[in-house]
Design a protein around this motif. Structure first.
Motif, PDB file in Angstrom:
ATOM      1  N   ASP A 436       0.843  -1.217   0.000  1.00  0.00           N
ATOM      2  CA  ASP A 436       0.000   0.000   0.000  1.00  0.00           C
ATOM      3  C   ASP A 436       0.870   1.254   0.000  1.00  0.00           C
ATOM      4  N   TYR A 437       1.938   1.184   0.797  1.00  0.00           N
ATOM      5  CA  TYR A 437       2.859   2.320   0.902  1.00  0.00           C
ATOM      6  C   TYR A 437       3.412   2.657  -0.490  1.00  0.00           C
ATOM      7  N   GLU A 439       2.283   1.679  -3.496  1.00  0.00           N
ATOM      8  CA  GLU A 439       1.231   2.058  -4.451  1.00  0.00           C
ATOM      9  C   GLU A 439       0.867   3.526  -4.281  1.00  0.00           C
ATOM     10  N   ASP A 440       0.796   3.926  -3.033  1.00  0.00           N
ATOM     11  CA  ASP A 440       0.452   5.308  -2.743  1.00  0.00           C
ATOM     12  C   ASP A 440       1.518   6.263  -3.305  1.00  0.00           C
ATOM     13  N   LYS A 441       2.779   5.903  -3.117  1.00  0.00           N
ATOM     14  CA  LYS A 441       3.874   6.786  -3.558  1.00  0.00           C
ATOM     15  C   LYS A 441       4.041   6.761  -5.082  1.00  0.00           C
ATOM     16  N   GLY A 443       1.792   6.098  -7.259  1.00  0.00           N
ATOM     17  CA  GLY A 443       0.680   6.808  -7.880  1.00  0.00           C
ATOM     18  C   GLY A 443      -0.061   6.005  -8.913  1.00  0.00           C
TER      19      GLY A 443
END
Ligand code: GAP
Length: 444
Positions: A436-437, A439-441, A443
């Motif tokens: 998740d970390y 994927e969030d970064k 984008g």
């Protein structure tokens, strides 16, 4: 901290990095290369596909009113007669008889003097057609001549009716295509900027003439937003050139220009092409390409708004704005500062998004398991060779935004160290939240 590399050497540095790290090599290099042709190596084709996918997603997959096409490279030769390429797609050139330089007449300061050696001993201007010729079938005569497409948009016009009928699209709608184009450029130069074989990403949007300018403005804005929001271009590295001299059929045209190492250059054109293309193909093929609007009983020739960009130029533009040299994070105090070459690529197009680096060979097995898990979601690389500092350097140079170090504590605290490329900041992240970390970064 990081000094932008602005000097003349930037292009040489980019070319050298591309060769060294397997982004782009000269085609047929062991035979001495062939001017204007380039091969994309392992990292290069990963990045090229990522850019292409980003464009396709943005232009086709997220829109209900744009259809895709994958046409042949060789079309009926009359396509190029209708488009005007056979009669007009040429440059007027002169050769210097003394130093053998060749010049495009329209770009010469003084058409009577060689700008290389100053000689007046020039040939008469001669037309060079840019279409690449081949033969279809076993007989190499004029009857069997065909051409490699010089732009990907012509088959879009030719297939307009087939696509419209098959998809039941109503105006306004568009057709997009990504594919190779070939031009016998007289003077291929500036690395991949002007090649003889290149990839175009084009979209032709068909609408009623009354709405042409509205859609032109819409697509202009959409395309600028794409460069700003998806590829991180800022006002420092792009600008808009408004054409004042237009083709006789065109109503408006702009180019999106970006800063390349050699200066500003055209990246993309957004053009209002009027009814020219469909009218010409109707005339030359005999097929009526007009559109019948059932809602109001009107029949008319659609107007076309085009967005046209070179994939190779987009690649080079991204490299140009991403190349930096700064100071490495692994220098020990008292030691000379170590130069770091870093490509600050947008994470969405970086050839490797996540590198997994075990701190010691003893940790290879557990780290490799993590690599295989992540590799299903991101473009990943597993690197075990050399010191951790050397491995960071290698990943910086190919633009990997995140390096994950699996260390001796990872077994007990179920966490890894994530190092971010540009800031070189490190953060401890729990394995349960790592995906998740990232994927969030990155984008998604
Ligand atoms: N259908 C319109 C058209 O082809 P263009 O300005 O000739 O227009 C569109 O080409 C884009 O294709 C350019 O903006 C550029 O990005 C790319 N392109 C054109 N010629 C190229 C070449 N020789 N090498 C690499 N890219 C090229």
């Amino acid at each position: 901290m990081a000094d932008e590399v602005k000097d003349q050497d930037l292009m040489n540095k980019i070319v050298s990095l591309c060769k060294r790290r397997g982004f782009i090599f000269p085609s047929s290099e062991i035979y001495g290369g062939i001017n204007g042709f380039w091969d994309y190596g392992p990292y290069g084709c990963r990045m090229k596909r990522a850019i292409e996918q980003l464009w396709w997603h943005e232009m086709v997959e997220t829109r209900d009113n744009i259809e895709g096409l994958d046409s042949t490279i060789i079309c009926h030769p009359r396509v190029w007669k209708a488009s005007g390429h056979l009669d007009q797609f040429s440059d007027l050139m002169v050769d210097c008889r003394d130093c053998k330089s060749r010049f495009r007449v329209d770009l010469m300061d003084d058409p009577n003097t060689c700008s290389n050696c100053g000689s007046h001993n020039l040939t008469e201007p001669r037309e060079f057609n840019l279409m690449m010729k081949t033969f279809v079938g076993p007989v190499f005569d004029d009857e069997h001549v065909a051409y490699l497409r010089a732009e990907t948009c012509q088959p879009i016009f030719v297939d307009f009716n087939s696509v419209r009928v098959a998809t039941r699209q109503k105006l306004p709608f568009g057709i997009a295509q990504i594919g190779k184009a070939f031009r016998n450029e007289i003077n291929p130069r500036n690395f991949t900027f002007r090649s003889r074989e290149f990839t175009q990403m084009e979209m032709e949007f068909f609408c009623h003439e009354d709405e042409g300018m509205k859609w032109f403005e819409y697509w202009k804005e959409q395309r600028i937003n794409f460069y700003r929001n998806k590829l991180g271009f800022t006002e420092d590295n792009y600008r808009i050139y408004v054409h004042e001299k237009l083709a006789h059929y065109a109503k408006a045209a702009i180019d999106i220009e970006v800063k390349f190492p050699f200066g500003w250059g055209e990246l993309e054109g957004v053009h209002h092409r009027g009814q020219w293309d469909l009218s010409r193909h109707s005339e030359f093929s005999g097929e009526d390409l007009q559109y019948f609007d059932h809602d109001n009983g009107r029949k008319f020739m659609p107007t076309v708004i085009e967005t046209s960009v070179g994939l190779d130029r987009t690649f080079l533009a991204i490299l140009s704005k991403s190349y930096y040299e700064d100071t490495a994070d692994t220098c020990k105090e008292g030691k000379d500062q170590e130069l770091r070459i870093v490509l600050r690529l947008p994470a969405t197009v970086a050839p490797i998004q996540v590198a997994v680096l075990p701190l010691s060979k003893k940790l290879n097995e557990a780290a490799e398991k993590l690599y295989f898990d992540l590799n299903r979601h991101f473009r990943c690389e597993f690197d075990v060779t050399g010191s951790i500092g050397k491995r960071y350097r290698r990943q910086d140079e190919i633009g990997t935004p995140f390096c994950i170090t699996y260390d001796f504590e990872s077994e007990s605290d179920n966490a890894v160290t994530v190092r971010e490329r540009d800031s070189m900041q490190q953060e401890r992240v729990n394995l349960s939240t790592l995906r998740d970390y990232l994927e969030d970064k990155i984008g998604f």
